[in-house]
Design a protein around this motif. Structure first.
Motif, mmCIF file in Angstrom:
data_model
loop_
_atom_site.group_PDB
_atom_site.id
_atom_site.type_symbol
_atom_site.label_atom_id
_atom_site.label_comp_id
_atom_site.label_asym_id
_atom_site.label_seq_id
_atom_site.Cartn_x
_atom_site.Cartn_y
_atom_site.Cartn_z
ATOM 1 N N LYS A 44 7.928 1.529 4.300
ATOM 2 C CA LYS A 44 7.024 0.436 4.389
ATOM 3 C C LYS A 44 7.333 -0.604 5.558
ATOM 4 O O LYS A 44 6.740 -1.064 6.148
ATOM 5 C CB LYS A 44 7.104 -0.443 2.934
ATOM 6 C CG LYS A 44 6.363 0.157 1.728
ATOM 7 C CD LYS A 44 6.620 -0.666 0.735
ATOM 8 C CE LYS A 44 5.662 -1.963 0.706
ATOM 9 N NZ LYS A 44 5.597 -2.370 -0.636
ATOM 10 N N GLY B 158 5.182 -1.644 8.348
ATOM 11 C CA GLY B 158 4.889 -3.064 8.703
ATOM 12 C C GLY B 158 5.187 -3.450 10.199
ATOM 13 O O GLY B 158 4.473 -4.352 10.701
ATOM 14 N N TYR C 216 -2.108 -6.489 10.280
ATOM 15 C CA TYR C 216 -1.924 -7.385 9.134
ATOM 16 C C TYR C 216 -1.011 -8.536 9.177
ATOM 17 O O TYR C 216 -0.320 -8.665 10.243
ATOM 18 C CB TYR C 216 -1.128 -6.355 7.958
ATOM 19 C CG TYR C 216 -2.092 -5.210 7.672
ATOM 20 C CD1 TYR C 216 -3.061 -5.728 6.623
ATOM 21 C CD2 TYR C 216 -2.118 -3.927 8.085
ATOM 22 C CE1 TYR C 216 -4.142 -4.568 6.002
ATOM 23 C CE2 TYR C 216 -2.970 -3.074 7.495
ATOM 24 C CZ TYR C 216 -3.885 -3.208 6.553
ATOM 25 O OH TYR C 216 -4.916 -2.424 6.039
ATOM 26 N N THR C 217 -0.902 -9.611 8.556
ATOM 27 C CA THR C 217 -0.269 -10.645 8.592
ATOM 28 C C THR C 217 1.097 -10.361 8.129
ATOM 29 O O THR C 217 1.239 -9.679 7.259
ATOM 30 C CB THR C 217 -0.725 -11.945 8.074
ATOM 31 O OG1 THR C 217 -0.700 -11.639 6.608
ATOM 32 C CG2 THR C 217 -2.296 -12.139 8.530
ATOM 33 N N ALA D 250 2.455 -12.281 5.586
ATOM 34 C CA ALA D 250 2.150 -12.511 4.447
ATOM 35 C C ALA D 250 1.891 -11.319 3.777
ATOM 36 O O ALA D 250 2.277 -11.086 2.469
ATOM 37 C CB ALA D 250 1.558 -13.901 4.380
ATOM 38 N N GLN D 251 0.694 -10.612 4.230
ATOM 39 C CA GLN D 251 0.400 -9.300 3.586
ATOM 40 C C GLN D 251 1.397 -8.333 3.602
ATOM 41 O O GLN D 251 1.765 -7.675 2.715
ATOM 42 C CB GLN D 251 -0.825 -8.932 4.364
ATOM 43 C CG GLN D 251 -2.069 -9.776 4.210
ATOM 44 C CD GLN D 251 -3.158 -9.132 5.225
ATOM 45 O OE1 GLN D 251 -3.020 -9.126 6.455
ATOM 46 N NE2 GLN D 251 -4.037 -8.831 4.641
ATOM 47 N N ILE D 252 2.281 -8.217 4.548
ATOM 48 C CA ILE D 252 3.180 -7.047 4.585
ATOM 49 C C ILE D 252 4.425 -7.447 3.770
ATOM 50 O O ILE D 252 4.749 -6.459 2.799
ATOM 51 C CB ILE D 252 3.785 -6.949 6.063
ATOM 52 C CG1 ILE D 252 2.770 -6.648 7.088
ATOM 53 C CG2 ILE D 252 5.161 -6.141 6.208
ATOM 54 C CD1 ILE D 252 2.162 -5.192 6.838
ATOM 55 N N ASP D 253 4.635 -8.640 3.580
ATOM 56 C CA ASP D 253 5.780 -9.137 2.676
ATOM 57 C C ASP D 253 5.428 -9.129 1.027
ATOM 58 O O ASP D 253 6.349 -9.202 0.409
ATOM 59 C CB ASP D 253 6.397 -10.374 3.147
ATOM 60 C CG ASP D 253 7.106 -10.447 4.373
ATOM 61 O OD1 ASP D 253 7.596 -9.261 4.561
ATOM 62 O OD2 ASP D 253 7.344 -11.562 4.867
ATOM 63 N N ASP D 254 4.201 -9.187 0.860
ATOM 64 C CA ASP D 254 3.747 -9.302 -0.593
ATOM 65 C C ASP D 254 4.120 -7.863 -1.334
ATOM 66 O O ASP D 254 4.147 -6.897 -0.730
ATOM 67 C CB ASP D 254 2.030 -9.184 -0.593
ATOM 68 C CG ASP D 254 1.745 -9.638 -1.961
ATOM 69 O OD1 ASP D 254 2.409 -9.917 -3.074
ATOM 70 O OD2 ASP D 254 0.481 -9.953 -2.141
ATOM 71 N N TRP E 35 0.365 -4.416 -2.500
ATOM 72 C CA TRP E 35 -0.467 -4.007 -1.517
ATOM 73 C C TRP E 35 -1.847 -3.774 -1.999
ATOM 74 O O TRP E 35 -1.804 -2.952 -2.943
ATOM 75 C CB TRP E 35 0.004 -2.907 -0.389
ATOM 76 C CG TRP E 35 1.125 -3.668 0.244
ATOM 77 C CD1 TRP E 35 1.774 -4.769 0.237
ATOM 78 C CD2 TRP E 35 1.841 -2.801 1.613
ATOM 79 N NE1 TRP E 35 2.770 -4.938 1.214
ATOM 80 C CE2 TRP E 35 2.838 -3.759 1.991
ATOM 81 C CE3 TRP E 35 1.565 -1.717 2.100
ATOM 82 C CZ2 TRP E 35 3.616 -3.404 2.900
ATOM 83 C CZ3 TRP E 35 2.521 -1.235 2.954
ATOM 84 C CH2 TRP E 35 3.623 -2.106 3.454
ATOM 85 N N ASP E 36 -2.922 -3.982 -1.298
ATOM 86 C CA ASP E 36 -4.263 -3.467 -1.950
ATOM 87 C C ASP E 36 -4.597 -1.936 -1.592
ATOM 88 O O ASP E 36 -3.575 -1.383 -0.452
ATOM 89 C CB ASP E 36 -5.418 -4.351 -1.427
ATOM 90 C CG ASP E 36 -5.706 -4.472 0.286
ATOM 91 O OD1 ASP E 36 -5.223 -3.200 0.800
ATOM 92 O OD2 ASP E 36 -6.021 -5.406 0.684
ATOM 93 N N MET F 229 -4.526 -1.246 2.274
ATOM 94 C CA MET F 229 -3.114 -1.088 3.088
ATOM 95 C C MET F 229 -2.331 0.110 2.460
ATOM 96 O O MET F 229 -1.738 0.812 3.630
ATOM 97 C CB MET F 229 -2.654 -2.479 2.721
ATOM 98 C CG MET F 229 -2.851 -3.455 3.299
ATOM 99 S SD MET F 229 -1.845 -4.985 3.115
ATOM 100 C CE MET F 229 -0.095 -4.338 3.644
#
Length: 326
Positions: free
Chosen positions: A254, A258, A267-268, A270-274, A277-278, A281
């Motif tokens: 990841k 990322g 991707y932002t 924030a998205q990477i650190d969530d 992931w949807d 992603m």
């Protein structure tokens, strides 16, 4: 005064042992099997789990923190020990634990242990018995109750013996060492210890070999994987070693994905650190791993848990959200 070993399993056994007789249990296979029932793989003759070499090799490429996290999230909160010195700075230690535990001596206990050892034909002191039992890939884990003066588990001779027997192993000693200048010249071995003193080991008695062992606030069982780095020492339960490696590999994968996505602006942060992931992603992740030449070792990883979490499965979501450590 020589040091000897008596293994205590329960009050009745302890009572028989202090009276002498043929009752000493040494590295008993059945007890180790009972201590480690969740391990289903290969075992040594003495019953210790034999975590495969490929898992040990994988751990040598990882950081302590990467492996600590999966254990902590599984409820294993007392596996890390700090406050130790390393014989060779920057050298990582990975191997399978052979444990031993000491207590301060008292005359009746010392006499009973001495008699039992003599009856069994054991020579030398208990620390020598432990070293004589080692095999390739083993790591001695010794609780000397933080005893340094008269608590030196190894010196030049026993360090040489450990290096010869274990090849890639070593020792973790919650106590002292001696002959440090000699030890520093011995290559291919790593030893973590609390302090140095010129005195030999004395005024202590070992009460267990291959029994549960405490190093500072950490707990180690026989066959645990010992991972020692510049960050400290981690004791990895044998049945979780492969799991921890897989989780660390997922973290690596990841991260690679990322970093690349952030550089491309896809991707932002924030998205990477969530933690969750949807599905799109995750699909991008798997496609990235398949085509990027640096990701070959990550292509066989299973992402079913992450996909189920993306679909809203409550069990999968709960598992992934634990990584937030909230």
């Amino acid at each position: 005064e020589k040091q000897y070993f008596i293994s205590v399993s329960d009050a009745d056994t302890a009572g028989r042992q202090t009276r002498g007789g043929d009752c000493l249990e040494y590295r008993e296979r059945e007890r180790i099997l009972a201590l480690t029932p969740q391990w289903t793989g290969e075992r040594f003759e003495d019953g210790r789990p034999r975590v495969p070499d490929d898992v040990l090799n994988a751990l040598r490429q990882m950081t302590l923190e990467e492996i600590w996290m999966p254990l902590y999230l599984k409820g294993y909160a007392f596996q890390y020990a700090g406050g130790l010195q390393a014989l060779h700075q920057g050298m990582k230690l990975v191997g399978r634990a052979v444990t031993c535990t000491f207590v301060p001596t008292r005359p009746d206990l010392a006499s009973a242990v001495k008699a039992e050892g003599a009856a069994r034909g054991w020579k030398g002191t208990c620390n020598q018995w432990v070293v004589d039992s080692l095999t390739e890939g083993d790591v001695v884990v010794a609780d000397l109750f933080d005893k340094i003066y008269n608590g030196t588990f190894v010196g030049g001779n026993l360090t040489t013996a450990i290096a010869s027997r274990t090849k890639t192993g070593g020792a973790v000693i919650w106590g002292g060492v001696r002959d440090l200048e000699q030890m520093e010249k011995i290559k291919g071995i790593q030893i973590f210890y609390r302090g140095v003193d010129p005195t030999p080991i004395r005024e202590c008695v070992a009460v267990g070999i291959n029994t549960p062992c405490r190093i500072h606030q950490a707990v180690c069982l026989p066959g645990d994987v010992v991972m020692g780095t510049s960050s400290g020492v981690l004791f990895i339960p044998s049945h979780l070693a492969q799991y921890a490696v897989d989780q660390a590999r997922k973290s690596h994968a990841k991260d690679l994905f990322g970093f690349a996505m952030l550089e491309q602006g896809r991707y932002t942060a924030a998205q990477i650190d969530d933690s969750v992931w949807d599905l799109s992603m995750l699909q991008d992740l798997e496609e990235f791993l398949q085509r990027d030449p640096s990701c070959t070792e990550y292509r066989s990883l299973n992402w079913d848990l992450e996909r189920n979490a993306a679909k809203g499965d409550p069990v999968a979501l709960a598992e992934l959200l634990r990584t937030r450590l909230q």
